[in-house]
Write a protein that holds these residues in place. Structure first.
Motif, PDB file in Angstrom:
ATOM      1  N   MET A   1       0.850  -1.173   0.000  1.00 49.59           N
ATOM      2  CA  MET A   1       0.000   0.000   0.000  1.00 49.59           C
ATOM      3  C   MET A   1       0.895   1.234   0.000  1.00 49.59           C
ATOM      4  N   GLN A   2       0.512   2.243  -0.784  1.00 47.78           N
ATOM      5  CA  GLN A   2       1.254   3.490  -0.822  1.00 47.78           C
ATOM      6  C   GLN A   2       0.373   4.624  -0.334  1.00 47.78           C
ATOM      7  N   LYS A   3       0.980   5.531   0.409  1.00 47.67           N
ATOM      8  CA  LYS A   3       0.258   6.693   0.937  1.00 47.67           C
ATOM      9  C   LYS A   3       1.076   7.940   0.667  1.00 47.67           C
ATOM     10  N   LYS A   4       0.391   9.005   0.288  1.00 52.30           N
ATOM     11  CA  LYS A   4       1.038  10.312   0.202  1.00 52.30           C
ATOM     12  C   LYS A   4       0.945  10.930   1.589  1.00 52.30           C
ATOM     13  N   VAL A   5       2.063  11.456   2.059  1.00 51.37           N
ATOM     14  CA  VAL A   5       2.124  12.002   3.412  1.00 51.37           C
ATOM     15  C   VAL A   5       2.711  13.405   3.361  1.00 51.37           C
ATOM     16  N   LYS A   6       2.050  14.333   4.036  1.00 50.91           N
ATOM     17  CA  LYS A   6       2.594  15.677   4.233  1.00 50.91           C
ATOM     18  C   LYS A   6       3.033  15.768   5.687  1.00 50.91           C
TER      19      LYS A   6
ATOM     20  N   LEU B   1       8.331   9.759  12.122  1.00 51.08           N
ATOM     21  CA  LEU B   1       7.274   9.463  11.157  1.00 51.08           C
ATOM     22  C   LEU B   1       7.088   7.957  10.993  1.00 51.08           C
ATOM     23  N   LEU B   2       8.180   7.216  10.832  1.00 52.54           N
ATOM     24  CA  LEU B   2       8.086   5.763  10.680  1.00 52.54           C
ATOM     25  C   LEU B   2       7.472   5.124  11.922  1.00 52.54           C
ATOM     26  N   LYS B   3       7.847   5.627  13.095  1.00 52.89           N
ATOM     27  CA  LYS B   3       7.327   5.070  14.345  1.00 52.89           C
ATOM     28  C   LYS B   3       5.812   5.295  14.473  1.00 52.89           C
ATOM     29  N   ILE B   4       5.355   6.515  14.195  1.00 53.31           N
ATOM     30  CA  ILE B   4       3.934   6.828  14.359  1.00 53.31           C
ATOM     31  C   ILE B   4       3.084   6.106  13.305  1.00 53.31           C
ATOM     32  N   LEU B   5       3.612   5.951  12.089  1.00 58.19           N
ATOM     33  CA  LEU B   5       2.872   5.221  11.055  1.00 58.19           C
ATOM     34  C   LEU B   5       2.814   3.725  11.361  1.00 58.19           C
ATOM     35  N   ALA B   6       3.883   3.186  11.948  1.00 60.09           N
ATOM     36  CA  ALA B   6       3.888   1.773  12.333  1.00 60.09           C
ATOM     37  C   ALA B   6       2.819   1.510  13.389  1.00 60.09           C
ATOM     38  N   GLU B   7       2.657   2.437  14.328  1.00 58.02           N
ATOM     39  CA  GLU B   7       1.618   2.288  15.351  1.00 58.02           C
ATOM     40  C   GLU B   7       0.224   2.400  14.731  1.00 58.02           C
TER      41      GLU B   7
ATOM     42  N   HIS C   1       8.543  -2.595   8.028  1.00 61.85           N
ATOM     43  CA  HIS C   1       7.623  -2.776   6.906  1.00 61.85           C
ATOM     44  C   HIS C   1       7.219  -1.454   6.268  1.00 61.85           C
ATOM     45  N   ILE C   2       7.783  -0.346   6.743  1.00 65.79           N
ATOM     46  CA  ILE C   2       7.438   0.974   6.212  1.00 65.79           C
ATOM     47  C   ILE C   2       8.700   1.598   5.625  1.00 65.79           C
ATOM     48  N   ARG C   3       8.577   2.084   4.381  1.00 66.64           N
ATOM     49  CA  ARG C   3       9.707   2.718   3.713  1.00 66.64           C
ATOM     50  C   ARG C   3       9.284   4.054   3.121  1.00 66.64           C
ATOM     51  N   ILE C   4      10.221   4.995   3.112  1.00 64.03           N
ATOM     52  CA  ILE C   4      10.000   6.270   2.450  1.00 64.03           C
ATOM     53  C   ILE C   4      10.513   6.093   1.024  1.00 64.03           C
ATOM     54  N   LYS C   5       9.586   6.028   0.059  1.00 69.81           N
ATOM     55  CA  LYS C   5       9.974   5.793  -1.337  1.00 69.81           C
ATOM     56  C   LYS C   5      10.528   7.054  -1.977  1.00 69.81           C
TER      57      LYS C   5
ATOM     58  N   ARG D   1       8.930  17.784   2.688  1.00 72.89           N
ATOM     59  CA  ARG D   1       7.735  17.660   3.529  1.00 72.89           C
ATOM     60  C   ARG D   1       6.701  16.749   2.883  1.00 72.89           C
ATOM     61  N   GLN D   2       6.720  16.653   1.556  1.00 68.10           N
ATOM     62  CA  GLN D   2       5.821  15.769   0.820  1.00 68.10           C
ATOM     63  C   GLN D   2       6.547  14.441   0.599  1.00 68.10           C
ATOM     64  N   LYS D   3       5.985  13.372   1.093  1.00 65.32           N
ATOM     65  CA  LYS D   3       6.630  12.062   1.012  1.00 65.32           C
ATOM     66  C   LYS D   3       5.676  11.030   0.426  1.00 65.32           C
ATOM     67  N   LEU D   4       6.257  10.017  -0.196  1.00 64.53           N
ATOM     68  CA  LEU D   4       5.502   8.867  -0.651  1.00 64.53           C
ATOM     69  C   LEU D   4       5.979   7.693   0.199  1.00 64.53           C
ATOM     70  N   ILE D   5       5.060   7.123   0.959  1.00 67.15           N
ATOM     71  CA  ILE D   5       5.369   6.054   1.909  1.00 67.15           C
ATOM     72  C   ILE D   5       4.810   4.737   1.374  1.00 67.15           C
ATOM     73  N   GLU D   6       5.619   3.689   1.457  1.00 63.83           N
ATOM     74  CA  GLU D   6       5.158   2.349   1.081  1.00 63.83           C
ATOM     75  C   GLU D   6       5.063   1.499   2.351  1.00 63.83           C
ATOM     76  N   ILE D   7       3.911   0.864   2.525  1.00 58.99           N
ATOM     77  CA  ILE D   7       3.649   0.053   3.724  1.00 58.99           C
ATOM     78  C   ILE D   7       3.365  -1.368   3.286  1.00 58.99           C
ATOM     79  N   ASP D   8       4.184  -2.318   3.771  1.00 60.15           N
ATOM     80  CA  ASP D   8       3.960  -3.744   3.500  1.00 60.15           C
ATOM     81  C   ASP D   8       3.050  -4.288   4.589  1.00 60.15           C
ATOM     82  N   THR D   9       1.821  -4.648   4.231  1.00 60.20           N
ATOM     83  CA  THR D   9       0.878  -5.158   5.226  1.00 60.20           C
ATOM     84  C   THR D   9       0.805  -6.670   5.211  1.00 60.20           C
TER      85      THR D   9
END
Length: 73
Positions: free
Chosen positions: A1-6, A41-47, A55-59, A65-73
């Motif tokens: 899953m990918q999420k756009k994060v500000k 950011l990685l810690k709060i998204l993991a929670e 399982h979370i990477r900043i692609k 400030r604008q990031k694309l995050i990939e989450i392996d669920t």
């Protein structure tokens, strides 16, 4: 899953806001120095998504400030 994060570093409160388009706005207490904000950011998204931090990477947007995050669920 990918999420756009500000990311908003140096905030008083640590919180995640979900936008209507599905992207996230994340308020972090850490300053954007030496990767501290990215680490928080990685810690709060993991929670939020209940996955390990590994399982979370900043692609893209590592130093932005604008990031694309990939989450392996």
């Amino acid at each position: 899953m990918q999420k756009k994060v500000k990311v908003k570093p140096n905030s008083k409160l640590q919180k995640i806001e979900e936008q209507t388009d599905g992207s996230l706005t994340v308020h972090l207490k850490s300053p954007p120095v030496d990767g501290k904000a990215n680490e928080e950011l990685l810690k709060i998204l993991a929670e939020k998504f209940d996955v390990p931090k590994s399982h979370i990477r900043i692609k893209s947007g590592l130093s932005s400030r604008q990031k694309l995050i990939e989450i392996d669920t």
